[in-house]
Motif scaffolding. Structure first.
Motif, PDB file in Angstrom:
ATOM      1  N   ILE A 189       0.726  -1.189  -0.025  1.00 12.83           N
ATOM      2  CA  ILE A 189       0.022   0.113   0.065  1.00 12.83           C
ATOM      3  C   ILE A 189       0.933   1.195   0.105  1.00 12.83           C
ATOM      4  N   SER A 190       1.792   1.437   0.580  1.00 12.18           N
ATOM      5  CA  SER A 190       2.744   2.327   0.902  1.00 12.18           C
ATOM      6  C   SER A 190       3.525   2.732  -0.459  1.00 12.18           C
ATOM      7  N   THR A 191       3.928   1.823  -1.069  1.00 12.91           N
ATOM      8  CA  THR A 191       4.581   1.788  -2.362  1.00 12.91           C
ATOM      9  C   THR A 191       3.662   2.396  -3.469  1.00 12.91           C
ATOM     10  N   MET A 192       2.398   1.869  -3.418  1.00 16.15           N
ATOM     11  CA  MET A 192       1.496   1.938  -4.479  1.00 16.15           C
ATOM     12  C   MET A 192       1.020   3.509  -4.202  1.00 16.15           C
ATOM     13  N   ALA A 193       0.831   4.014  -2.822  1.00 13.33           N
ATOM     14  CA  ALA A 193      -0.014   5.166  -2.647  1.00 13.33           C
ATOM     15  C   ALA A 193       1.214   6.240  -3.161  1.00 13.33           C
ATOM     16  N   GLY A 194       2.439   5.879  -2.345  1.00 17.65           N
ATOM     17  CA  GLY A 194       3.520   6.980  -2.481  1.00 17.65           C
ATOM     18  C   GLY A 194       3.983   7.118  -3.898  1.00 17.65           C
ATOM     19  N   ILE A 195       4.019   6.012  -4.612  1.00 25.95           N
ATOM     20  CA  ILE A 195       4.443   6.216  -6.183  1.00 25.95           C
ATOM     21  C   ILE A 195       3.479   6.900  -6.930  1.00 25.95           C
ATOM     22  N   THR A 196       2.395   6.625  -6.736  1.00 30.66           N
ATOM     23  CA  THR A 196       1.298   7.230  -7.733  1.00 30.66           C
ATOM     24  C   THR A 196       0.598   8.650  -7.106  1.00 30.66           C
ATOM     25  N   CYS A 197       0.930   8.936  -6.023  1.00 32.42           N
ATOM     26  CA  CYS A 197       0.837  10.296  -5.649  1.00 32.42           C
ATOM     27  C   CYS A 197       1.935  11.325  -6.003  1.00 32.42           C
ATOM     28  N   LEU A 198       3.113  10.767  -5.859  1.00 29.20           N
ATOM     29  CA  LEU A 198       4.210  11.529  -6.471  1.00 29.20           C
ATOM     30  C   LEU A 198       4.324  11.815  -8.036  1.00 29.20           C
ATOM     31  N   THR A 199       3.622  10.964  -8.508  1.00 30.68           N
ATOM     32  CA  THR A 199       3.856  11.201 -10.163  1.00 30.68           C
ATOM     33  C   THR A 199       2.282  11.725 -10.582  1.00 30.68           C
ATOM     34  N   ARG A 200       1.395  11.618  -9.882  1.00 31.02           N
ATOM     35  CA  ARG A 200      -0.102  11.791 -10.262  1.00 31.02           C
ATOM     36  C   ARG A 200      -0.376  10.894 -11.324  1.00 31.02           C
ATOM     37  N   LYS A 201       0.136   9.701 -11.450  1.00 34.08           N
ATOM     38  CA  LYS A 201      -0.401   8.518 -12.302  1.00 34.08           C
ATOM     39  C   LYS A 201      -0.560   7.318 -11.459  1.00 34.08           C
ATOM     40  N   THR A 202      -1.550   6.596 -12.185  1.00 31.43           N
ATOM     41  CA  THR A 202      -1.705   5.015 -11.792  1.00 31.43           C
ATOM     42  C   THR A 202      -0.562   4.118 -11.969  1.00 31.43           C
ATOM     43  N   LEU A 203      -0.704   3.035 -11.336  1.00 34.21           N
ATOM     44  CA  LEU A 203       0.334   1.833 -11.512  1.00 34.21           C
ATOM     45  C   LEU A 203       0.132   1.431 -13.286  1.00 34.21           C
ATOM     46  N   ALA A 204      -1.048   1.320 -13.545  1.00 35.32           N
ATOM     47  CA  ALA A 204      -1.381   0.888 -14.995  1.00 35.32           C
ATOM     48  C   ALA A 204      -0.484   2.015 -16.224  1.00 35.32           C
ATOM     49  N   GLN A 205      -0.521   3.190 -15.659  1.00 36.32           N
ATOM     50  CA  GLN A 205       0.428   4.144 -16.494  1.00 36.32           C
ATOM     51  C   GLN A 205       1.964   3.964 -16.444  1.00 36.32           C
ATOM     52  N   LEU A 206       2.151   3.751 -15.083  1.00 34.20           N
ATOM     53  CA  LEU A 206       3.856   3.885 -14.793  1.00 34.20           C
ATOM     54  C   LEU A 206       4.413   2.506 -15.272  1.00 34.20           C
ATOM     55  N   VAL A 207       3.989   1.445 -14.714  1.00 33.25           N
ATOM     56  CA  VAL A 207       4.626  -0.292 -15.118  1.00 33.25           C
ATOM     57  C   VAL A 207       4.944  -0.241 -16.349  1.00 33.25           C
ATOM     58  N   PRO A 208       4.178   0.230 -17.457  1.00 34.88           N
ATOM     59  CA  PRO A 208       4.791  -0.114 -18.521  1.00 34.88           C
ATOM     60  C   PRO A 208       6.035   0.767 -19.172  1.00 34.88           C
ATOM     61  N   LYS A 209       6.227   1.694 -18.530  1.00 38.76           N
ATOM     62  CA  LYS A 209       7.408   2.809 -18.876  1.00 38.76           C
ATOM     63  C   LYS A 209       8.551   1.960 -18.420  1.00 38.76           C
ATOM     64  N   GLU A 210       9.673   2.228 -19.022  1.00 41.10           N
ATOM     65  CA  GLU A 210      11.077   1.722 -18.944  1.00 41.10           C
ATOM     66  C   GLU A 210      11.664   1.666 -17.579  1.00 41.10           C
ATOM     67  N   ASP A 211      11.642   2.794 -16.883  1.00 42.16           N
ATOM     68  CA  ASP A 211      12.229   2.968 -15.641  1.00 42.16           C
ATOM     69  C   ASP A 211      11.358   2.650 -14.433  1.00 42.16           C
ATOM     70  N   TRP A 212      10.311   2.688 -14.501  1.00 41.06           N
ATOM     71  CA  TRP A 212       9.441   2.844 -13.214  1.00 41.06           C
ATOM     72  C   TRP A 212       9.324   1.367 -12.619  1.00 41.06           C
ATOM     73  N   PRO A 213       9.336   0.346 -13.304  1.00 37.44           N
ATOM     74  CA  PRO A 213       9.313  -0.990 -12.528  1.00 37.44           C
ATOM     75  C   PRO A 213      10.138  -0.843 -11.452  1.00 37.44           C
ATOM     76  N   ASN A 214      11.690  -0.616 -11.760  1.00 41.32           N
ATOM     77  CA  ASN A 214      12.456  -0.566 -10.936  1.00 41.32           C
ATOM     78  C   ASN A 214      12.525   0.290  -9.745  1.00 41.32           C
ATOM     79  N   ILE A 215      12.021   1.499  -9.960  1.00 36.85           N
ATOM     80  CA  ILE A 215      11.602   2.408  -8.685  1.00 36.85           C
ATOM     81  C   ILE A 215      10.762   1.797  -8.095  1.00 36.85           C
ATOM     82  N   ILE A 216       9.681   1.273  -8.493  1.00 39.94           N
ATOM     83  CA  ILE A 216       8.606   0.713  -7.728  1.00 39.94           C
ATOM     84  C   ILE A 216       9.135  -0.513  -6.730  1.00 39.94           C
ATOM     85  N   ILE A 217      10.136  -1.394  -7.363  1.00 39.04           N
ATOM     86  CA  ILE A 217      10.669  -2.510  -6.796  1.00 39.04           C
ATOM     87  C   ILE A 217      11.730  -1.878  -5.673  1.00 39.04           C
TER      88      ILE A 217
END
Length: 304
Positions: A189-217
């Protein structure tokens, strides 16, 4: 069983409604138009299979209820200082308080504000929202509560509460390691909430991008390290398992804190990424990702 639900919004309204439908003496504590509608028309719960209507007591004044057997605490964590002290009128030595809030240490507010040493920490797994006043919309097949005693025992009160919840149609687990459960959910929850709030984008929008999966991990690994530093017995593959779940469920991933941010409402920032930073300091473990998230979102914590 006499039950009071402090915070009869999406989560509290759903579980309170299920308990009331099963014949328990439930009082929902709500406010505003939501309360007015429940009093007038009842609480309507919609799910993927249909709907049902529940008629039960509802109030905005906890002191009017009297002593109960069980309190469900389901308000947003930033409301704790206001919502918890009035619970004193509901409790005696035999009352249990089950905390179903976000965060891994939210239950500690009960101890701090009521001087109760044995609250029941729990985790709720459910997709639900207040569709309109008096109407709760639950979606998906996952509806579950996991709770436990802080000392790891399978107490008689916990066994009774598990039966009450299960008999009301709620998948319920009474665990001997509730802190592991809380931290496993907290990492996600903290990862999902923090990352999506920081970027103002959903995980569905972020995960397909090149750099974001590693940042989430990396964010999850940071929380994992903090948890282990605080003696939490997390599974060895907790980050991989969580990332696999995220990848498989992208279209259904929506953090409530992200929804609140975009709507200009207050944020549970202190209970999520702020809690990572605090726990990191206790264990002397650096938290650069969560510290950045916390600092960047702090100006929006009280809403706009």
């Amino acid at each position: 069983m006499r039950i009071a639900v402090m915070g009869a919004g999406s989560i509290g309204g759903y579980f309170g409604g299920m308990l009331a439908q099963s014949g328990h003496d439930v009082t929902l504590i709500a406010r505003g138009k939501h309360l007015e509608t429940i009093r007038k028309d009842g609480l309507k719960i919609l799910n993927d299979d249909g709907h049902f209507l529940v008629k039960c007591d509802a109030t905005d004044d906890p002191t009017s209820i009297g002593v109960v057997d069980l309190v469900l605490l389901t308000v947003k964590t930033y409301q704790n200082d206001m919502a918890i002290p009035p619970l004193r009128s509901l409790i005696d030595s035999s009352t249990s308080i089950l905390c179903l809030q976000n965060g891994m240490d939210s239950y500690q507010s009960i101890t701090r504000l009521l001087q109760i040493q044995d609250p029941l920490p729990g985790a709720a797994y459910i997709e639900a929202s207040v569709q309109s006043p008096g109407i709760i919309r639950q979606s998906g097949t996952v509806v579950k509560i996991v709770f436990g005693e802080l000392n790891g025992t399978l107490s008689s009160r916990g066994t009774e509460i598990q039966k009450v919840l299960s008999d009301s149609g709620i998948d319920t687990q009474f665990t001997t390691d509730i802190l592991k459960t809380l931290w496993t959910k907290f990492l996600f929850i903290s990862t999902m909430a923090g990352i999506t709030c920081l970027t103002r984008k959903t995980l569905a929008q972020l995960v397909p991008k090149e750099d974001w999966p590693n940042i989430i991990i990396d964010c999850m690994k940071e929380i994992e390290a903090v948890g282990r530093g605080n003696n939490i017995n997390l599974e060895n593959d907790v980050v991989k398992t969580t990332m696999d779940y995220i990848t498989e469920s992208l279209e259904n991933m929506q953090a409530s804190m992200h929804t609140d941010l975009m709507a200009g409402r207050p944020l549970e920032l202190d209970a999520l990424n702020g809690a990572v930073v605090r726990a990191g300091k206790l264990a002397d473990i650096p938290t650069p990702i969560n510290s950045l998230i916390y600092a960047m979102l702090k100006p929006y914590e009280l809403g706009s």
